[in-house]
Write a protein that holds these residues in place. Structure first.
Motif, PDB file in Angstrom:
ATOM      1  N   LEU A  60     -46.414  17.176  -2.222  1.00  0.00           N
ATOM      2  CA  LEU A  60     -45.540  17.178  -3.110  1.00  0.00           C
ATOM      3  C   LEU A  60     -44.739  18.288  -2.950  1.00  0.00           C
ATOM      4  CD1 LEU A  60     -47.737  16.657  -6.414  1.00  0.00           C
ATOM      5  CD2 LEU A  60     -46.062  14.962  -5.408  1.00  0.00           C
ATOM      6  N   ASP A  61     -43.513  18.211  -2.667  1.00  0.00           N
ATOM      7  CA  ASP A  61     -42.343  19.078  -1.801  1.00  0.00           C
ATOM      8  C   ASP A  61     -43.272  19.722  -0.657  1.00  0.00           C
ATOM      9  OD1 ASP A  61     -40.798  20.546  -4.650  1.00  0.00           O
ATOM     10  OD2 ASP A  61     -40.583  18.668  -3.664  1.00  0.00           O
ATOM     11  N   SER A  62     -43.546  21.067  -0.630  1.00  0.00           N
ATOM     12  CA  SER A  62     -44.140  21.629   0.303  1.00  0.00           C
ATOM     13  C   SER A  62     -45.732  21.640   0.556  1.00  0.00           C
ATOM     14  CB  SER A  62     -43.575  22.665   0.938  1.00  0.00           C
ATOM     15  OG  SER A  62     -43.708  23.651  -0.097  1.00  0.00           O
ATOM     16  N   GLU A  63     -46.353  21.348  -0.905  1.00  0.00           N
ATOM     17  CA  GLU A  63     -47.590  21.593  -1.008  1.00  0.00           C
ATOM     18  C   GLU A  63     -48.508  20.312  -0.859  1.00  0.00           C
ATOM     19  OE1 GLU A  63     -48.474  22.824  -5.019  1.00  0.00           O
ATOM     20  OE2 GLU A  63     -50.558  22.753  -4.838  1.00  0.00           O
ATOM     21  N   GLN A  64     -49.461  20.503   0.055  1.00  0.00           N
ATOM     22  CA  GLN A  64     -50.194  19.378   0.466  1.00  0.00           C
ATOM     23  C   GLN A  64     -51.372  19.111  -0.691  1.00  0.00           C
ATOM     24  OE1 GLN A  64     -53.247  19.055   3.829  1.00  0.00           O
ATOM     25  NE2 GLN A  64     -51.317  18.033   4.758  1.00  0.00           N
ATOM     26  N   VAL A  65     -51.434  17.911  -1.329  1.00  0.00           N
ATOM     27  CA  VAL A  65     -52.213  17.788  -2.397  1.00  0.00           C
ATOM     28  C   VAL A  65     -53.456  16.568  -1.926  1.00  0.00           C
ATOM     29  CG1 VAL A  65     -50.742  18.213  -4.079  1.00  0.00           C
ATOM     30  CG2 VAL A  65     -50.865  15.960  -3.215  1.00  0.00           C
TER      31      VAL A  65
END
Ligand code: ADA
Length: 550
Positions: A188-193
């Motif tokens: 999500l955007d640059s955060e890996q979830v």
């Protein structure tokens, strides 16, 4: 333009727009060259065409192997041919469908669409109605060349729990080969979830995960924070597919008479809007959609009801971006019990619901799903259908409240079913009644039904005016009269503490069948506050004053 943002970086995808050949079944020798998306009714000489038609063009497959054709909207019955072989069929102008072909050689191929916009015997939803059954390839066509495994869709349902945002993610895959191990990353955007291996069988499959997102910024109409959700699929260490979508962190709840987004009460000041334009028919370019929303915001409107069918996804993208709340509804308008007993009605309705939810579930601007506008909610059979359709929606989405717009005042037997009670009322236009008194009367009736205590929306209210008809004596059908009526109606509803708001019927005048529907003047439904070319009526400034000052 398929969407307001790029949907793939890895998957090869091409919009099959530009010039197609077109001819009608009546006159196949007369081949026109037209740009799609477009409506047949915008082709000179075919302004009133109802019947079978053909679009065709050559397409180039570059890689060879699998080909996925996505039709965002063909109006309204379509058979698809690939190199003269029938490869697909779809009913309903307002929902997307796709066709997957395998072992396709690289090179030039023939694509042909055999369509029909007539009110044929198999059509239970596209009938002569108080809007127009345009014909044509009215929304974009996409040609993809996916790898062995591709991501069909990703559903993202946000939930705020224990002070932390969670996302319920459901990934739909299509494996065109044998059983295989894949790796999937979602950010999500640059955060890996999400970052996980999966063993997937041949064919279509799906799996679900719930992830936590710390310090997510919430989505709200005043601050419509969107996140880019990027999924990448790896096979044997190589990224072979991806899918990009946009999502928002917001939850919609019902608390007594209130509808809340992220705990803040919503006050709906909206319009019903048909996808209809004097220049484009229903195949509106995104610039025209955007112009409509500029007028919405100029008038202080914060919501739109997609009366009476799922809308073009690009319009929903714009609503997400602008923070315009959406009541999206499946396709149906004013069907009697007899019409609801059409042999194809139930399946065509369920198909529309499935396709609407499958493709539109991620749009944060959609705050409620609606069904069956002004259908037979006053009969036992009708109630069975309302139950069936509301339950169908809940198989896809339990995160949003559900509703339906009823006109069965004092006879509706389905008030126990929706989460939000919505009524279409026309005091001073169809009912010779003072707006405030009529509103109180219908609300008091609701309190005697199982709709008691639920949020209450006026899903339609308005009056007609012939554009340009301005008189000194304010007679019916004058712009003066429409402005006067809307002023009284809006004062009544916006001043009514027990209502969560309203949708004016309607934003723009829309075309209706010639001779149909009470012989509407101009063969138009003239209740827009702008006409079909978006020319403002006197009511425009009345609505602007009421929406921005009350
Ligand atoms: C109904 C219906 C609308 C439109 C409206 C009208 O409420 O839901 O589609 O037909 O009446 O203009 O009378």
């Amino acid at each position: 333009m398929e969407r307001l943002f790029k949907t793939h970086e890895i998957r090869k995808t091409t919009e099959v727009g530009g010039i197609w050949q077109f001819y009608t079944a009546e006159n196949p020798e007369y081949v026109r060259h037209v740009v799609i998306p477009s409506c047949i009714e915008t082709y000179p000489g075919l302004e009133n065409y109802e019947g079978r038609y053909t679009y065709r063009r050559e397409v180039t497959v570059e890689q060879g192997g699998a080909v996925r054709l996505i039709f965002k909207g063909v109006s309204h019955t379509a058979d698809i041919y690939w190199d003269e072989k029938r490869v697909g069929h779809h009913y309903n102008a307002f929902t997307p469908f796709d066709i997957v072909l395998t072992d396709v050689a690289a090179g030039i191929h023939n694509l042909r669409v055999e369509g029909d916009n007539s009110v044929h015997e198999y059509s239970a939803l596209h009938i002569h109605n108080d809007y127009f059954n345009y014909g044509g390839i009215t929304r974009p066509v996409i040609l993809e060349e996916p790898g062995q495994v591709y991501i069909e869709q990703i559903h993202f349902i946000p939930e705020y729990r224990d002070g932390i945002w969670h996302a319920h993610i459901k990934v739909f895959l299509h494996n065109l080969g044998d059983r295989v191990k894949i790796h999937l990353c979602i950010s999500l955007d640059s955060e890996q979830v999400l970052n996980r291996d999966y063993d997937i069988t041949a064919g279509k499959s799906h799996f679900e995960e719930t992830v936590q997102i710390h310090d997510a910024q919430p989505y709200h109409p005043d601050a419509p924070r969107l996140y880019t959700m990027t999924a990448r699929l790896f096979l044997e260490g190589q990224c072979i597919d991806d899918k990009i979508d946009r999502v928002g962190f917001r939850v919609i709840t019902v608390d007594g008479k209130d509808i809340l987004m992220n705990g803040k009460k919503l006050r709906i000041k909206g319009f019903n809007r048909h996808e209809d334009h004097g220049l484009f028919g229903c195949a509106m370019p995104i610039e025209a959609m955007d112009y409509d929303l500029r007028l919405f915001k100029d008038m202080g409107a914060n919501a739109v009801r997609t009366s009476h069918y799922p809308n073009d996804e690009r319009f929903l993208d714009l609503c997400d971006e602008y923070g315009i709340l959406v009541w999206e509804e499946s396709h149906a308008r004013g069907l009697s019990e007899e019409q609801m007993r059409h042999p194809n009605f139930r399946q065509q309705s369920l198909d529309c619901i499935d396709e609407m939810l499958f493709h539109h579930i991620n749009h944060p601007s959609v705050f409620t799903w609606g069904i069956l506008n002004e259908c037979a909610s006053n009969t036992e059979y009708g109630k069975e259908i309302y139950i069936e359709q509301l339950n169908r929606i809940r198989t896809w989405d339990v995160s949003r409240p559900l509703t339906f717009a009823s006109c069965m005042i004092k006879s509706d037997i389905c008030m126990d079913l929706p989460d939000i009670v919505s009524l279409n009322i026309y005091p001073l236009w169809y009912h010779d009644a003072e707006a405030g008194e009529y509103l109180q009367e219908v609300y008091d009736w609701i309190q005697d039904t199982k709709g008691k205590g639920k949020p209450f929306l006026v899903s339609e209210i308005g009056a007609g005016a012939i554009p340009g008809y301005i008189t000194h004596n304010d007679v019916r059908w004058s712009e003066n009269r429409q402005a006067e009526i809307l002023e009284q109606q809006l004062e009544a509803v916006l001043g009514f503490a027990d209502s969560s708001g309203l949708f004016i019927w309607q934003f723009c005048d829309c075309r209706v069948p010639d001779g149909g529907f009470y012989g509407r003047p101009r063969c138009m439904n003239n209740k827009g506050v702008v006409d079909e070319y978006r020319r403002r009526k006197l009511a425009y400034n009345v609505v602007k004053h009421q929406f921005t000052c009350l």
